[in-house]
Design a protein around this motif. Sequence first.
Motif, mmCIF file in Angstrom:
data_model
loop_
_atom_site.group_PDB
_atom_site.id
_atom_site.type_symbol
_atom_site.label_atom_id
_atom_site.label_comp_id
_atom_site.label_asym_id
_atom_site.label_seq_id
_atom_site.Cartn_x
_atom_site.Cartn_y
_atom_site.Cartn_z
ATOM 1 N N GLU A 109 30.612 8.526 16.341
ATOM 2 C CA GLU A 109 30.850 7.264 15.628
ATOM 3 C C GLU A 109 29.943 7.146 14.407
ATOM 4 O O GLU A 109 30.368 6.676 13.353
ATOM 5 N N LEU A 110 28.686 7.579 14.568
ATOM 6 C CA LEU A 110 27.744 7.516 13.450
ATOM 7 C C LEU A 110 28.190 8.421 12.304
ATOM 8 O O LEU A 110 28.206 8.003 11.142
ATOM 9 N N LYS B 263 21.543 1.972 21.051
ATOM 10 C CA LYS B 263 21.118 3.204 21.711
ATOM 11 C C LYS B 263 21.626 3.169 23.148
ATOM 12 O O LYS B 263 21.631 2.117 23.758
ATOM 13 N N VAL C 267 19.998 1.282 14.013
ATOM 14 C CA VAL C 267 20.172 1.549 15.434
ATOM 15 C C VAL C 267 19.130 0.741 16.180
ATOM 16 O O VAL C 267 18.029 0.502 15.674
ATOM 17 N N ILE D 123 23.065 6.337 21.002
ATOM 18 C CA ILE D 123 23.999 6.351 19.881
ATOM 19 C C ILE D 123 25.120 7.352 20.129
ATOM 20 O O ILE D 123 24.878 8.488 20.541
ATOM 21 N N ASP D 124 26.341 6.921 19.865
ATOM 22 C CA ASP D 124 27.490 7.818 19.877
ATOM 23 C C ASP D 124 27.472 8.527 18.522
ATOM 24 O O ASP D 124 27.837 7.938 17.505
ATOM 25 N N THR D 125 27.017 9.767 18.492
ATOM 26 C CA THR D 125 26.836 10.464 17.216
ATOM 27 C C THR D 125 28.157 10.684 16.482
ATOM 28 O O THR D 125 28.176 10.707 15.258
ATOM 29 N N CYS E 157 25.719 -1.421 12.706
ATOM 30 C CA CYS E 157 24.620 -1.376 13.665
ATOM 31 C C CYS E 157 25.104 -0.629 14.895
ATOM 32 O O CYS E 157 26.214 -0.867 15.370
ATOM 33 N N PHE E 158 24.266 0.259 15.398
ATOM 34 C CA PHE E 158 24.599 1.051 16.574
ATOM 35 C C PHE E 158 23.573 0.805 17.666
ATOM 36 O O PHE E 158 22.375 0.763 17.393
ATOM 37 N N ARG F 213 20.315 -7.792 14.431
ATOM 38 C CA ARG F 213 21.480 -7.067 13.910
ATOM 39 C C ARG F 213 22.161 -7.882 12.813
ATOM 40 O O ARG F 213 22.577 -7.332 11.797
#
Length: 117
Positions: A108-109, A102, A79, A104-106, A99-100, A88
Amino acid sequence: MTHVLIVDDEPLLREELQEALELEDLDVSVAESVPDALAQCAKMSFDAVVTDLKMPNIGGLDLLRQLNQDGYQGAMFVVSGHGAESSREDAMALGAVACFAKPIDTDELVEAINDAV
């Protein structure tokens, strides 16, 4: 149960991610630095590691390199609050699954972790 290690120097982000992942029935440990993360990885097996790219002293890319050297077989995610595309790309070259950015869409994670493990 899937065991995830979150590595980030920002306490609020660590807590937010931990709570979100635990709500999805993931077993979560947290580390505030790369040395802390490596110490935990030496004691316990993690299915996934989620690390911030930019941290004081030793960053997420260094963690990915060391995990690779240590033979880590789990999924690695990074992230970043910074738009450095080259970092990245470096992370992906070191084996990061995704790679996410910030914030962060939790959801999606969690989906990425579940897909990878």
